[in-house]
Design an enzyme around this catalytic site. Structure first.
Site, PDB file in Angstrom:
ATOM      1  N   GLY B  12       0.818  -1.212   0.000  1.00 34.17           N
ATOM      2  CA  GLY B  12       0.000   0.000   0.000  1.00 34.17           C
ATOM      3  C   GLY B  12       0.849   1.259   0.000  1.00 34.17           C
ATOM      4  CG  PHE B  15      -1.966   9.840   3.653  1.00 37.13           C
ATOM      5  CD1 PHE B  15      -1.215  10.976   3.420  1.00 37.13           C
ATOM      6  CD2 PHE B  15      -3.244   9.766   3.125  1.00 37.13           C
ATOM      7  CE1 PHE B  15      -1.729  12.028   2.684  1.00 37.13           C
ATOM      8  CE2 PHE B  15      -3.766  10.812   2.384  1.00 37.13           C
ATOM      9  CZ  PHE B  15      -3.011  11.945   2.161  1.00 37.13           C
ATOM     10  CD  GLU B 171     -14.025  18.030   2.522  1.00 42.79           C
ATOM     11  OE1 GLU B 171     -13.229  18.630   3.257  1.00 42.79           O
ATOM     12  OE2 GLU B 171     -13.800  16.896   2.068  1.00 42.79           O
ATOM     13  CG  ASP B 300      -8.526   4.354   6.093  1.00 42.94           C
ATOM     14  OD1 ASP B 300      -8.060   4.980   7.065  1.00 42.94           O
ATOM     15  OD2 ASP B 300      -8.965   4.910   5.072  1.00 42.94           O
ATOM     16  CB  ALA B 316      -4.282  11.708   5.891  1.00 42.89           C
TER      17      ALA B 316
END
Lengths: 447, 447
Positions: B12, B15, B171, B300, B316
């Protein structure tokens, strides 16, 4: 929009169609511009998207945004499917639109000279989707090489063949060479990107045939300095997933890019009129369709000759000047009609050639401007200035300047994105011209 | 890379994984980072790509570029397909790689709570492809409305529903409202984009539940000021191509966006260990896998609790701090092993919450920073600063600042591109988690 006004329909939002609409701004007419894509594309910089230097949005502006200030112009996102010059109607998506004046500016697409099965191995570069697909093919080739245990196959992944030595082919070759030798050089542990082999194949005796011989020579030398292997007078006879064949000689390459030829958009055939062998409509000296004074064909879809009878090249300045010329013609006729006068005499279209430019990667280019034949840095700087100047939209200019400055000083590329699945290569196959006019709209954006 | 060194495999490049690799920079280990995409994505700004404010490349940096300076780290573009914690091997694309230490940082994807057929009507926002697909859905909705003769259906094209009132939903709602009311306002002849209806649906009693109530209230008011219709305490029971249903009530909308929930990546299940209901791996206080001290799960994909036993949010900063923590742990163990010493005592991971931010469109946001609860412009300015600061790469920062400045002062959006065919909406369907670990790699990038 009042239907009492004469209706001008423009098909195509490229350089030609956009200029036509812009120069019809202040005349009493209802203008409709139809394009199957929502953005105007600055094609001269498309190769920079294909080589990860710029983002698609940097060289594309929404047509609605560009033409927002035109009170008399509506925009339809649709794919034209036909024209009836007798009924004076344009057809798109099961809809018909009547016109008083029609301007066909539908451009060109790349042609495989009947070898259409080559496209899936050697995609061409005409749209944003083409560019992102090619960008992905190039970046994935390096990734696959990094993971490939077999040293022979690894080499094939690091071989890149560009077919066609025109401006696009030359710019792609130079840009890929730099991507490999500089931007990616330090990024891999198992391969040496600088070992990548870039081969440019041109069937004619020299690259950039549209330029004076001395400039072609300079361009060739610049490419070779970048490590590009330039082969001229060689015709590609076969293309498959492992490379190309020139006669009996095979050049192995997992990435092949087609820049060898274009054919006019099939829209020309809607008109049932004479075209040349690449499908360009043969027009009157005033760019109108023979026998249809109110239908005009401009840009890459039209065959227009210069004083010496040489066909004008398929470049943006030609399309833009033709667009302005046709817009003025139409304005004069409409105004004359309103004032019940006879329109002024229509002088034939004349192309004012302000010069030709081609760039060969970082700080090298050639420029053929009137009596000036420039090469190297100064030509490159001219190229830089001209392209920034013609780029549409303040934002695009600013962002492109910054990306270029950043790339120039850091030697990096800002848009190294692999965002599509590997079938993208296959998916870039678009239907063959013969199918295009009745294909479903979605295919037009197939990515 | 010498095989005598201990091998650390990180799966992965988000972050968490990136931070882990960066903090292993100077230790004597062979580090391998595996990601199925070639770029690190700055997900907090993904909604700006989905609403045409930024280009994909502005918020994505090639992982190879980011980690170029790490002498001991190799990067593989591949999709992990499994782990054997007994053999200590990672599997990807018919290849196996042995590890001494494994860090699983494979993130999360959106979840439809078993209603996976909803995805084709209500795509979620996790990848670049998701974002460009949603951007296209939004832009095409306006184009279709412009061409739609039926006034009822036209309304449905101008209705936008966002399911889920977390940061992403808020958002997106704010950003779509501004796109419609400002950027597109003047661009159409037959519709009034400002008439677009944006509806935000939250099942819980309030939006932004992770924030203090007063800030949720402020955010709600800001959204309503933008014309967003905020519905709380309402559970969506059905979604189809014409809209959503809340109980018996139907909300018509041609564009629906899913921001209602996430599930941990299936990588967790490779470990055959306990997970919570959203698939997050239950880890030891030092983030290691119970019974496997050399396997770590972060970001996550892991369930980590704070002092009060509340699970840490999937943001993050958590992933980054976990990455640094694990990197230090591994460094200490490797160094201790070399010096034949026992590694230092490992204190449990503690998350230092520096604060939470959410933006509600142009110059409005909320910030929950320690004892400070900020709203409006100052919170928005903080948000601006923090996001620019954490954005990777000088170029990205500069370009994003310019795009934002341009958008802020011109009220325009720079990336209004429709570049995919309309099946893109359908194509964003990704396989269900249950299939993911053994699906072909290409599907991972399906666009």
């Amino acid at each position: 929009m009042s239907e009492t006004l004469p209706r001008v329909v423009i098909i195509g939002g490229g350089f030609g169609g956009l200029r036509t609409a812009q120069h019809l701004k202040n005349i009493p007419a209802a203008v409709t511009l139809i394009d199957r894509s929502n953005h105007h594309l600055f094609q001269p910089l498309l190769y920079q998207v294909a080589t990860a230097a710029l983002s698609p949005a940097d060289i594309a502006a929404p047509i609605r945004g560009v033409l927002r200030k035109l009170p008399n112009c509506e925009i339809l996102l649709a794919e034209g499917t036909g024209v009836d010059t007798v009924k004076q109607e344009v057809y798109f998506e099961n809809r018909a639109l009547a016109y008083d004046y029609l301007v066909l500016a539908t451009g060109a697409r790349h042609s495989y000279f009947g070898k259409d099965d080559w496209e899936k191995f050697a995609p061409g570069l005409k749209t944003i989707q083409d560019a992102t697909a090619i960008r992905q093919n190039i970046l994935i080739a390096f990734e696959k090489a990094e993971m490939e245990p077999d040293s022979e196959i690894r080499k094939h992944y690091l071989n890149f063949v560009i077919v066609g030595g025109g401006p696009t082919g030359v710019e792609m070759a130079g840009s890929i060479a730099e991507l490999a030798s500089v931007a990616l050089a330090a990024d891999f542990k198992h391969i040496d990107p600088t070992a990548a082999q870039i081969t440019l194949i041109e069937a004619g005796p020299r690259i950039l045939a549209g330029f004076p011989e001395v400039l072609s020579e300079n361009a060739k030398r610049s490419l070779e300095r970048l490590g590009v292997n330039v082969i001229t007078g060689a015709r590609v006879g076969h293309i498959d997933e492992n490379g190309v064949m020139i006669g009996e000689k095979r050049i192995f390459a997992k990435t092949i890019i087609w820049a060898a030829g274009v054919v006019a958009s099939p829209a020309g055939r809607w008109l049932h009129t004479d075209t040349d062998r690449v499908g360009r409509v043969i027009v009157e000296p005033n760019l109108s369709l023979p026998g249809h004074a109110n239908v005009f064909v401009i840009g890459d879809t039209a065959l227009v000759k210069d004083e010496e009878g040489k066909p004008l090249p398929g470049v943006a300045p030609v399309a833009m000047q033709e667009g302005v010329y046709v817009a003025n013609l139409i304005s004069n006729r409409i105004k004359a009609a309103q004032q019940k006068k006879t329109p002024p005499v229509e002088n034939p279209f004349r192309y004012r050639n302000k010069g030709n430019l081609a760039t060969i990667g970082r700080s090298s280019a050639i420029a053929d401007i009137g009596k000036f034949k420039l090469s190297g840095f100064i030509a490159w700087f001219t190229w830089l200035f001209v392209h920034i100047f013609y780029l549409i939209g303040f934002r695009n200019r600013l962002v492109v300047i910054i990306q270029w400055a950043w790339s120039y000083f850091t030697f990096q590329r800002g848009a190294r994105l692999i965002t599509m699945d590997e079938n993208a290569k296959a998916r870039t196959n678009r239907p063959q011209p013969s199918e295009i006019d009745n294909r479903p709209r979605s295919a037009a954006r197939s990515i």
